[in-house]
Motif scaffolding. Structure first.
Motif, short mmCIF file in Angstrom:
data_model
loop_
_atom_site.label_atom_id
_atom_site.label_comp_id
_atom_site.label_asym_id
_atom_site.label_seq_id
_atom_site.Cartn_x
_atom_site.Cartn_y
_atom_site.Cartn_z
N ASP A 112 0.70 6.20 -9.42
CA ASP A 112 -0.33 5.18 -9.64
C ASP A 112 -0.65 4.39 -8.38
O ASP A 112 -1.82 4.12 -8.08
N HIS A 113 0.38 3.98 -7.63
CA HIS A 113 0.11 3.19 -6.43
C HIS A 113 1.32 3.17 -5.52
O HIS A 113 2.43 3.51 -5.93
N VAL A 114 1.09 2.76 -4.30
CA VAL A 114 2.15 2.49 -3.34
C VAL A 114 2.18 0.97 -3.14
O VAL A 114 1.15 0.36 -2.84
N GLY A 115 3.35 0.35 -3.35
CA GLY A 115 3.48 -1.09 -3.21
C GLY A 115 4.04 -1.47 -1.85
O GLY A 115 5.03 -0.88 -1.39
N ILE A 116 3.42 -2.45 -1.19
CA ILE A 116 3.85 -2.88 0.13
C ILE A 116 3.94 -4.40 0.15
O ILE A 116 2.95 -5.09 -0.12
N THR A 117 5.12 -4.93 0.44
CA THR A 117 5.29 -6.37 0.56
C THR A 117 4.86 -6.82 1.96
O THR A 117 5.27 -6.23 2.96
N VAL A 118 4.03 -7.84 2.01
CA VAL A 118 3.48 -8.33 3.28
C VAL A 118 3.77 -9.82 3.42
O VAL A 118 3.94 -10.53 2.42
N PRO A 119 3.83 -10.33 4.66
CA PRO A 119 4.12 -11.76 4.84
C PRO A 119 2.94 -12.67 4.54
O PRO A 119 3.12 -13.82 4.18
N ASP A 120 1.72 -12.15 4.70
CA ASP A 120 0.51 -12.97 4.49
C ASP A 120 -0.52 -12.10 3.79
O ASP A 120 -1.09 -11.18 4.40
N VAL B 280 -3.23 1.15 -3.19
CA VAL B 280 -2.21 0.39 -2.48
C VAL B 280 -2.12 -1.01 -3.09
O VAL B 280 -3.14 -1.67 -3.29
N GLU B 281 -0.91 -1.42 -3.39
CA GLU B 281 -0.67 -2.76 -3.94
C GLU B 281 -0.01 -3.59 -2.85
O GLU B 281 1.11 -3.29 -2.43
N LEU B 282 -0.69 -4.62 -2.39
CA LEU B 282 -0.15 -5.54 -1.40
C LEU B 282 0.42 -6.75 -2.13
O LEU B 282 -0.25 -7.34 -2.97
N LEU B 283 1.68 -7.10 -1.81
CA LEU B 283 2.36 -8.19 -2.51
C LEU B 283 2.88 -9.22 -1.51
O LEU B 283 3.49 -8.85 -0.50
N GLY C 123 13.78 -8.03 -9.57
CA GLY C 123 14.96 -7.94 -8.72
C GLY C 123 14.95 -8.89 -7.54
O GLY C 123 15.61 -8.63 -6.52
N VAL C 124 14.22 -10.00 -7.65
CA VAL C 124 14.15 -10.97 -6.56
C VAL C 124 14.78 -12.29 -7.01
O VAL C 124 15.25 -12.43 -8.15
N HIS C 125 14.80 -13.29 -6.11
CA HIS C 125 15.38 -14.59 -6.44
C HIS C 125 14.69 -15.18 -7.67
O HIS C 125 13.46 -15.09 -7.80
N PRO C 126 15.45 -15.79 -8.58
CA PRO C 126 14.85 -16.31 -9.81
C PRO C 126 13.73 -17.33 -9.59
O PRO C 126 12.84 -17.47 -10.43
N GLU C 127 13.77 -18.03 -8.45
CA GLU C 127 12.75 -19.05 -8.18
C GLU C 127 11.58 -18.50 -7.38
O GLU C 127 10.70 -19.25 -6.95
N SER C 128 11.54 -17.20 -7.17
CA SER C 128 10.46 -16.59 -6.39
C SER C 128 9.13 -16.68 -7.14
O SER C 128 9.08 -16.71 -8.37
N THR C 129 8.06 -16.70 -6.35
CA THR C 129 6.72 -16.52 -6.89
C THR C 129 6.07 -15.37 -6.11
O THR C 129 6.51 -15.02 -5.01
N MET C 130 5.02 -14.81 -6.70
CA MET C 130 4.39 -13.67 -6.05
C MET C 130 2.92 -13.60 -6.44
O MET C 130 2.53 -13.98 -7.54
N ARG C 131 2.11 -13.12 -5.51
CA ARG C 131 0.72 -12.79 -5.81
C ARG C 131 0.42 -11.45 -5.16
O ARG C 131 1.09 -11.06 -4.19
N LEU C 132 -0.56 -10.75 -5.68
CA LEU C 132 -0.81 -9.39 -5.22
C LEU C 132 -2.29 -9.08 -5.20
O LEU C 132 -3.12 -9.78 -5.79
N ALA C 133 -2.61 -8.00 -4.50
CA ALA C 133 -3.96 -7.44 -4.52
C ALA C 133 -3.84 -5.93 -4.65
O ALA C 133 -2.97 -5.31 -4.04
N ARG C 134 -4.69 -5.34 -5.47
CA ARG C 134 -4.75 -3.88 -5.63
C ARG C 134 -5.96 -3.38 -4.85
O ARG C 134 -7.08 -3.84 -5.05
N LEU C 135 -5.71 -2.43 -3.96
CA LEU C 135 -6.77 -1.85 -3.15
C LEU C 135 -6.85 -0.35 -3.37
O LEU C 135 -5.83 0.29 -3.67
N ARG C 136 -8.03 0.19 -3.17
CA ARG C 136 -8.20 1.64 -3.17
C ARG C 136 -8.47 2.08 -1.74
O ARG C 136 -9.39 1.59 -1.09
#
Length: 205
Positions: free
Chosen positions: A30-38, A95-98, A75-88
């Protein structure tokens, strides 16, 4: 799926003879997920430099009634937050940028030799032309010169690695139709697509 020939022995050197049909009901990756700093920087680079299209943005559907939801589900710190973007990116790759805000995270990128390291490779017809283009993209670091594989299963391939401005490992690659491995097996890797903006033949659009 029961009649699928996935995993069958195709006679290739070093190949697996596993009889597993894989994950029941699976249709595709379905997608490749990539964690990014910004996230904003990453979206801009993927759109402007790599030619991808942003489909949507989102945040995870956190259930506040579940203690430690982020840790239990991601599987991250309980106090973590996250936002993402799905790109084609091209005709077949999502590609999922997180971007995470996690008190325990690190900005260090793994070396290619480290467990868990990954890279995203782009098939191009002209590696030299693609390199010349990337040389003018701010922040891109080309790693060495294009290399030509002269023997083995990747004979005929041309490749070069490069890094995004924040360090993400990427690659340009050209693979000819008669690449080395085709001499020893009937199995074929996917690609290339007819063009970057092509719609797969099975697309409902």
């Amino acid at each position: 799926m029961a009649n699928s020939d996935r995993g069958s022995d195709n006679g290739s050197d070093g190949g697996s003879s596993s009889t597993s049909d894989g994950i029941p009901t699976a249709r595709n990756v379905d997608h490749v997920g990539i964690t990014v700093p910004d996230l904003e920087e990453a979206i801009a680079f993927f759109e402007d430099a790599l030619g991808c299209e942003t489909i949507y943005r989102a945040t995870p559907p956190v259930d506040d009634s579940v203690q430690d939801w982020m840790h239990r589900n991601l599987g991250v710190h309980p106090e973590s937050t996250m936002r993402l973007a799905r790109l084609r990116c091209g005709p077949t790759t999502n590609v999922e940028l997180l971007e995470y805000d996690d008190p325990t995270q690190t900005d260090e990128h793994p070396k290619n030799s480290d467990a868990g390291a990954a890279h995203l490779a782009f098939f191009v017809e002209d590696v030299d032309a693609a390199v010349a283009y990337l040389e003018d993209v701010d922040g891109v670091e080309l790693q060495g010169e294009p290399r030509y594989n002269e023997e083995g299963p990747e004979e005929g391939q041309v490749f070069v690695y490069f890094r995004a401005p924040w360090g993400l490992q990427l690659e340009l690659i050209f693979t000819p139709d008669d690449v080395g491995y085709t001499k020893s097996t009937d199995a074929r890797a996917f690609g290339p697509a007819p063009e970057w903006d092509a719609e797969p033949s099975w697309s409902s659009e």
